[in-house]
Design a protein around this motif. Structure first.
Motif, PDB file in Angstrom:
ATOM      1  N   TYR A   1       0.858  -0.960   0.145  1.00 35.34           N
ATOM      2  CA  TYR A   1      -0.023  -0.303  -0.093  1.00 35.34           C
ATOM      3  C   TYR A   1       1.164   1.587  -0.228  1.00 35.34           C
ATOM      4  O   TYR A   1       0.485   2.604  -0.601  1.00 35.34           O
ATOM      5  CB  TYR A   1      -1.318  -0.359   1.308  1.00 35.34           C
ATOM      6  CG  TYR A   1      -2.029   0.772   0.820  1.00 35.34           C
ATOM      7  CD1 TYR A   1      -3.569   1.065   0.453  1.00 35.34           C
ATOM      8  CD2 TYR A   1      -1.646   2.491   1.467  1.00 35.34           C
ATOM      9  CE1 TYR A   1      -3.929   1.751   0.171  1.00 35.34           C
ATOM     10  CE2 TYR A   1      -2.631   3.765   1.532  1.00 35.34           C
ATOM     11  CZ  TYR A   1      -3.960   3.422   0.549  1.00 35.34           C
ATOM     12  OH  TYR A   1      -4.925   4.166   0.554  1.00 35.34           O
ATOM     13  N   ALA A   2       1.951   1.116   1.029  1.00 36.15           N
ATOM     14  CA  ALA A   2       2.242   2.608   1.146  1.00 36.15           C
ATOM     15  C   ALA A   2       3.505   2.856  -0.578  1.00 36.15           C
ATOM     16  O   ALA A   2       3.573   4.568  -0.502  1.00 36.15           O
ATOM     17  CB  ALA A   2       3.879   2.310   1.845  1.00 36.15           C
ATOM     18  N   PHE A   3       4.091   2.102  -1.355  1.00 37.68           N
ATOM     19  CA  PHE A   3       4.402   1.907  -1.952  1.00 37.68           C
ATOM     20  C   PHE A   3       3.892   2.637  -3.521  1.00 37.68           C
ATOM     21  O   PHE A   3       4.544   3.498  -3.896  1.00 37.68           O
ATOM     22  CB  PHE A   3       5.482   0.854  -2.707  1.00 37.68           C
ATOM     23  CG  PHE A   3       6.663   0.769  -3.623  1.00 37.68           C
ATOM     24  CD1 PHE A   3       7.627   2.031  -3.661  1.00 37.68           C
ATOM     25  CD2 PHE A   3       6.198   0.625  -4.917  1.00 37.68           C
ATOM     26  CE1 PHE A   3       8.364   1.982  -4.321  1.00 37.68           C
ATOM     27  CE2 PHE A   3       6.927   1.115  -6.331  1.00 37.68           C
ATOM     28  CZ  PHE A   3       7.968   1.001  -5.563  1.00 37.68           C
TER      29      PHE A   3
ATOM     30  N   ILE B   1       0.607  14.814 -16.148  1.00 36.18           N
ATOM     31  CA  ILE B   1      -0.217  13.718 -15.771  1.00 36.18           C
ATOM     32  C   ILE B   1      -1.811  13.741 -15.537  1.00 36.18           C
ATOM     33  O   ILE B   1      -2.124  14.975 -14.798  1.00 36.18           O
ATOM     34  CB  ILE B   1       0.483  12.868 -14.874  1.00 36.18           C
ATOM     35  CG1 ILE B   1       0.361  11.400 -15.290  1.00 36.18           C
ATOM     36  CG2 ILE B   1       0.219  13.513 -14.147  1.00 36.18           C
ATOM     37  CD1 ILE B   1       0.895   9.973 -14.853  1.00 36.18           C
ATOM     38  N   ASP B   2      -2.553  12.886 -15.580  1.00 37.08           N
ATOM     39  CA  ASP B   2      -3.839  12.983 -15.556  1.00 37.08           C
ATOM     40  C   ASP B   2      -3.983  12.684 -14.327  1.00 37.08           C
ATOM     41  O   ASP B   2      -3.596  11.391 -13.305  1.00 37.08           O
ATOM     42  CB  ASP B   2      -4.678  12.334 -16.415  1.00 37.08           C
ATOM     43  CG  ASP B   2      -5.915  12.174 -15.683  1.00 37.08           C
ATOM     44  OD1 ASP B   2      -6.620  13.289 -14.870  1.00 37.08           O
ATOM     45  OD2 ASP B   2      -7.260  11.330 -16.735  1.00 37.08           O
ATOM     46  N   GLY B   3      -4.186  13.148 -13.067  1.00 34.80           N
ATOM     47  CA  GLY B   3      -3.908  12.935 -11.429  1.00 34.80           C
ATOM     48  C   GLY B   3      -5.361  11.392 -11.306  1.00 34.80           C
ATOM     49  O   GLY B   3      -5.320  11.104 -10.886  1.00 34.80           O
ATOM     50  N   LEU B   4      -6.688  11.838 -12.108  1.00 39.37           N
ATOM     51  CA  LEU B   4      -7.412  11.159 -11.547  1.00 39.37           C
ATOM     52  C   LEU B   4      -7.310  10.003 -11.939  1.00 39.37           C
ATOM     53  O   LEU B   4      -7.774   8.512 -11.443  1.00 39.37           O
ATOM     54  CB  LEU B   4      -8.863  11.429 -12.392  1.00 39.37           C
ATOM     55  CG  LEU B   4      -9.766  10.703 -12.315  1.00 39.37           C
ATOM     56  CD1 LEU B   4     -10.465  10.446 -11.193  1.00 39.37           C
ATOM     57  CD2 LEU B   4     -11.432  11.112 -13.307  1.00 39.37           C
ATOM     58  N   ALA B   5      -6.727   9.717 -13.497  1.00 39.94           N
ATOM     59  CA  ALA B   5      -6.435   8.827 -13.585  1.00 39.94           C
ATOM     60  C   ALA B   5      -4.826   7.837 -13.045  1.00 39.94           C
ATOM     61  O   ALA B   5      -4.821   6.300 -12.720  1.00 39.94           O
ATOM     62  CB  ALA B   5      -5.788   8.248 -14.875  1.00 39.94           C
ATOM     63  N   VAL B   6      -4.251   8.134 -12.543  1.00 42.81           N
ATOM     64  CA  VAL B   6      -2.972   7.705 -11.267  1.00 42.81           C
ATOM     65  C   VAL B   6      -4.407   7.476  -9.821  1.00 42.81           C
ATOM     66  O   VAL B   6      -3.507   6.421  -9.204  1.00 42.81           O
ATOM     67  CB  VAL B   6      -2.105   9.306 -11.179  1.00 42.81           C
ATOM     68  CG1 VAL B   6      -1.541   8.420  -9.767  1.00 42.81           C
ATOM     69  CG2 VAL B   6      -1.451  10.055 -12.280  1.00 42.81           C
TER      70      VAL B   6
ATOM     71  N   ILE C   1      -3.139   3.629  -8.621  1.00 41.63           N
ATOM     72  CA  ILE C   1      -3.273   3.541  -7.297  1.00 41.63           C
ATOM     73  C   ILE C   1      -4.154   2.677  -6.308  1.00 41.63           C
ATOM     74  O   ILE C   1      -3.762   1.646  -5.583  1.00 41.63           O
ATOM     75  CB  ILE C   1      -2.592   4.822  -5.991  1.00 41.63           C
ATOM     76  CG1 ILE C   1      -1.707   5.576  -7.421  1.00 41.63           C
ATOM     77  CG2 ILE C   1      -1.902   4.589  -5.031  1.00 41.63           C
ATOM     78  CD1 ILE C   1       0.123   5.302  -7.960  1.00 41.63           C
ATOM     79  N   VAL C   2      -5.488   3.285  -6.587  1.00 42.21           N
ATOM     80  CA  VAL C   2      -6.345   2.124  -5.807  1.00 42.21           C
ATOM     81  C   VAL C   2      -6.388   1.008  -5.411  1.00 42.21           C
ATOM     82  O   VAL C   2      -6.185  -0.375  -5.528  1.00 42.21           O
ATOM     83  CB  VAL C   2      -7.789   3.092  -5.989  1.00 42.21           C
ATOM     84  CG1 VAL C   2      -8.860   2.095  -4.143  1.00 42.21           C
ATOM     85  CG2 VAL C   2      -7.358   3.998  -4.348  1.00 42.21           C
TER      86      VAL C   2
ATOM     87  N   ILE D   1      -2.651  -5.772  -5.211  1.00 39.11           N
ATOM     88  CA  ILE D   1      -2.075  -6.580  -4.180  1.00 39.11           C
ATOM     89  C   ILE D   1      -1.983  -7.131  -2.538  1.00 39.11           C
ATOM     90  O   ILE D   1      -1.712  -8.081  -2.180  1.00 39.11           O
ATOM     91  CB  ILE D   1      -0.283  -5.316  -3.985  1.00 39.11           C
ATOM     92  CG1 ILE D   1       0.238  -5.467  -5.212  1.00 39.11           C
ATOM     93  CG2 ILE D   1       0.567  -6.145  -2.167  1.00 39.11           C
ATOM     94  CD1 ILE D   1       1.156  -3.695  -5.572  1.00 39.11           C
ATOM     95  N   ILE D   2      -2.594  -6.204  -1.601  1.00 39.58           N
ATOM     96  CA  ILE D   2      -3.362  -6.772  -0.613  1.00 39.58           C
ATOM     97  C   ILE D   2      -3.783  -7.477  -0.602  1.00 39.58           C
ATOM     98  O   ILE D   2      -3.659  -8.935  -0.237  1.00 39.58           O
ATOM     99  CB  ILE D   2      -3.964  -5.493  -0.055  1.00 39.58           C
ATOM    100  CG1 ILE D   2      -3.421  -4.417   0.744  1.00 39.58           C
ATOM    101  CG2 ILE D   2      -4.911  -5.524   1.443  1.00 39.58           C
ATOM    102  CD1 ILE D   2      -4.365  -2.915   0.933  1.00 39.58           C
ATOM    103  N   LEU D   3      -4.936  -8.228  -1.480  1.00 39.78           N
ATOM    104  CA  LEU D   3      -5.694  -9.119  -1.826  1.00 39.78           C
ATOM    105  C   LEU D   3      -5.022 -10.501  -2.332  1.00 39.78           C
ATOM    106  O   LEU D   3      -5.283 -11.451  -1.615  1.00 39.78           O
ATOM    107  CB  LEU D   3      -6.704  -9.041  -2.627  1.00 39.78           C
ATOM    108  CG  LEU D   3      -8.512  -9.748  -3.566  1.00 39.78           C
ATOM    109  CD1 LEU D   3      -8.710 -10.973  -2.252  1.00 39.78           C
ATOM    110  CD2 LEU D   3      -8.628  -9.536  -4.012  1.00 39.78           C
ATOM    111  N   MET D   4      -3.402  -9.965  -3.032  1.00 38.69           N
ATOM    112  CA  MET D   4      -2.987 -11.451  -3.746  1.00 38.69           C
ATOM    113  C   MET D   4      -2.268 -11.639  -2.435  1.00 38.69           C
ATOM    114  O   MET D   4      -1.853 -13.408  -1.745  1.00 38.69           O
ATOM    115  CB  MET D   4      -2.096 -10.707  -4.431  1.00 38.69           C
ATOM    116  CG  MET D   4      -2.515 -10.755  -6.370  1.00 38.69           C
ATOM    117  SD  MET D   4      -3.464 -12.379  -6.598  1.00 38.69           S
ATOM    118  CE  MET D   4      -5.178 -11.322  -6.135  1.00 38.69           C
TER     119      MET D   4
END
Length: 466
Positions: free
Chosen positions: A231-233, A248-253, A257-258, A264-267
């Motif tokens: 989550y942190a990275f 860069i498009d902030g909404l896309a970033v 990230i989410v 990653i957390i689920l895996m």
């Protein structure tokens, strides 16, 4: 199904303890929000000036769900009634609000406390609504409590995870300045929704997959590290991209990230669950192998290895307390070779198994009965002096003579045994004690069998031996 020992894992215990204070925190802040409406203190329900407010219906629903978490901790009739009532009202409020959002109606206004304040703020353009994000968060939490109550822990945890995921989207929006990410969800609503979801997870921490993440094994430690980094990275990378890359498009970033973080957390959670299960199976197999290494395969009694460990422990304890209250009986079946030669080794094995079971059932739980040779058994008697050991040996002689073994005693008569008694002293070693017991046993055989022979320096009991 969860074994008892997993509930005693330190992190599982500590996490489950958190459920109550987290739920209490939600109840307290929900009351503070409602108090803010009643006292006209806008900062108590609108943490950011001109930002979204926590709607009274949101605070009421959080209050009800917090009460639901608290009452679910207990199993008596009153708390269970409170649990069902709180959840029923919460579902009712959520259902009406979601219906309004979908159909663009305002039925929820009839159920909203302090609605005049909300209406007045709406008239001057201030955001004060229970939006779809908040409704979905609390709906997941409510369903999680239901599935916990009906004992579907994995589904309950999945719903709690989903309930927590929505507020993290809002946190990302607040952190990166992305209005579209938090919409009408105030920072208070996001925080309380997150804490409420965490409380439901904490209450259910003794079940997978949370249990696997909290396990003391390597898989759990690795999973906790991966969750933190997972989550942190990405969050740090997204912040740096928005901070220094202006095109860069902030909404896309933010969305990237989410999605990346929760994937990653689920895996990691699934990986930890399977890895912990594998480690637990390995631990069980190791315990079984250790038990087999210390167990005689025929009689299922402790073998010589376990006998040596037990006697070493008792001799050390004896020396610490400077007492002479440890005795060892060594037994040998009389004329056992005749049993094997006459009736066969199957019957001989049956005799050994029967004798082992008889010895184990005839002594205390603190005593140790072990098979250390072909037809040779030992009984270690802690906290027992010579007179006590002689009484035990006398009873054993009698019990063995009366023992029935189908295939032998019904055709060839009873079985007898000879017993040697050795008493441990301060300087006794395992070797000296065994040598003394073996010498006494040999003397019992020499003196006619079916008898008890104590150490030479001990006074014989006045009562005749068998």
């Amino acid at each position: 199904m969860t074994s008892t020992n997993t509930k005693s894992w330190p992190l599982v215990v500590n996490t489950r303890v958190l459920a109550t204070p987290l739920a209490l925190l939600c109840v307290l802040f929900a009351v503070v929000v409602l108090f803010g409406y009643g006292a006209g203190m806008e900062n108590l329900y609108r943490p950011i000036a001109d930002g979204p407010a926590t709607h009274p219906l949101t605070a009421t629903t959080i209050l009800l769900l917090g009460v639901g978490v608290l009452s679910a901790e207990h199993a008596n009739r009153i708390t269970q009634t409170l649990f069902i009532t709180a959840l029923a009202f919460a579902f009712c409020l959520l259902a009406v609000n979601i219906f309004d959002i979908i159909n663009h109606t305002q039925q929820a206004n009839l159920l909203t406390p302090f609605y005049k304040v909300v209406d007045a703020e709406g008239a001057i353009g201030k955001s004060n609504k229970m939006g779809i994000n908040t409704s979905i968060t609390l709906l997941f939490v409510a369903f999680s409590l239901v599935f916990q109550h009906i004992h579907f822990p994995t589904i309950a945890q999945l719903l709690s995870f989903l309930g927590i995921a929505v507020p993290t989207v809002s946190f990302t929006g607040y952190a990166y300045g992305l209005d579209n990410f938090y919409g009408q969800m105030s920072l208070i609503s996001a925080t309380l929704g997150f804490v409420l979801g965490a409380a439901t997870l904490a209450r259910n921490a003794h079940n997978n997959p949370i249990r696997s993440i909290l396990s003391p094994y390597f898989g759990g430690k690795l999973a906790r590290f991966q969750v933190l980094i997972g989550y942190a990275f990405p969050a740090l990378i997204g912040y740096l991209m928005l901070r220094f890359v202006t095109s860069i498009d902030g909404l896309a970033v933010g969305l990237l990230i989410v999605i990346m973080s929760w994937f990653i957390i689920l895996m990691v959670s699934i990986s930890a669950m399977f890895q912990t299960a594998a480690e637990q199976r390995t631990q069980r197999l190791m315990r079984q192998l250790e038990q087999q290494a210390e167990t005689d395969p025929l009689t299922q009694l402790p073998n010589r290895r376990r006998f040596v460990e037990f006697l070493t422990h008792e001799l050390n304890r004896l020396n610490r307390h400077q007492r002479n209250d440890l005795c060892v009986l060594m037994l040998d079946i009389d004329h056992f070779k005749n049993v094997n030669d006459t009736a066969g080794h199957d019957v001989g094995d049956r005799v050994l198994v029967s004798l082992g079971a008889l010895l184990r059932s005839s002594v205390r739980k603190v005593d140790l009965v072990a098979r250390i040779g072909g037809e040779e058994f030992v009984v270690v008697l802690p906290d027992t002096n010579f007179n006590g050991a002689h009484r035990v040996a006398t009873h054993l002689l009698d019990y063995v003579q009366r023992m029935e073994v189908p295939g032998w005693t019904d055709s060839h008569g009873g079985i007898t045994t000879s017993i040697g008694i050795a008493v441990a002293h301060k300087q006794s070693s395992i070797e000296s004690l065994l040598a003394e017991a073996d010498s006494c046993l040999y003397q019992a055989k020499k003196n006619g069998r079916n008898r008890i022979e104590p150490q030479a320096e001990l006074d014989r009991p006045t009562a005749p031996t068998t």
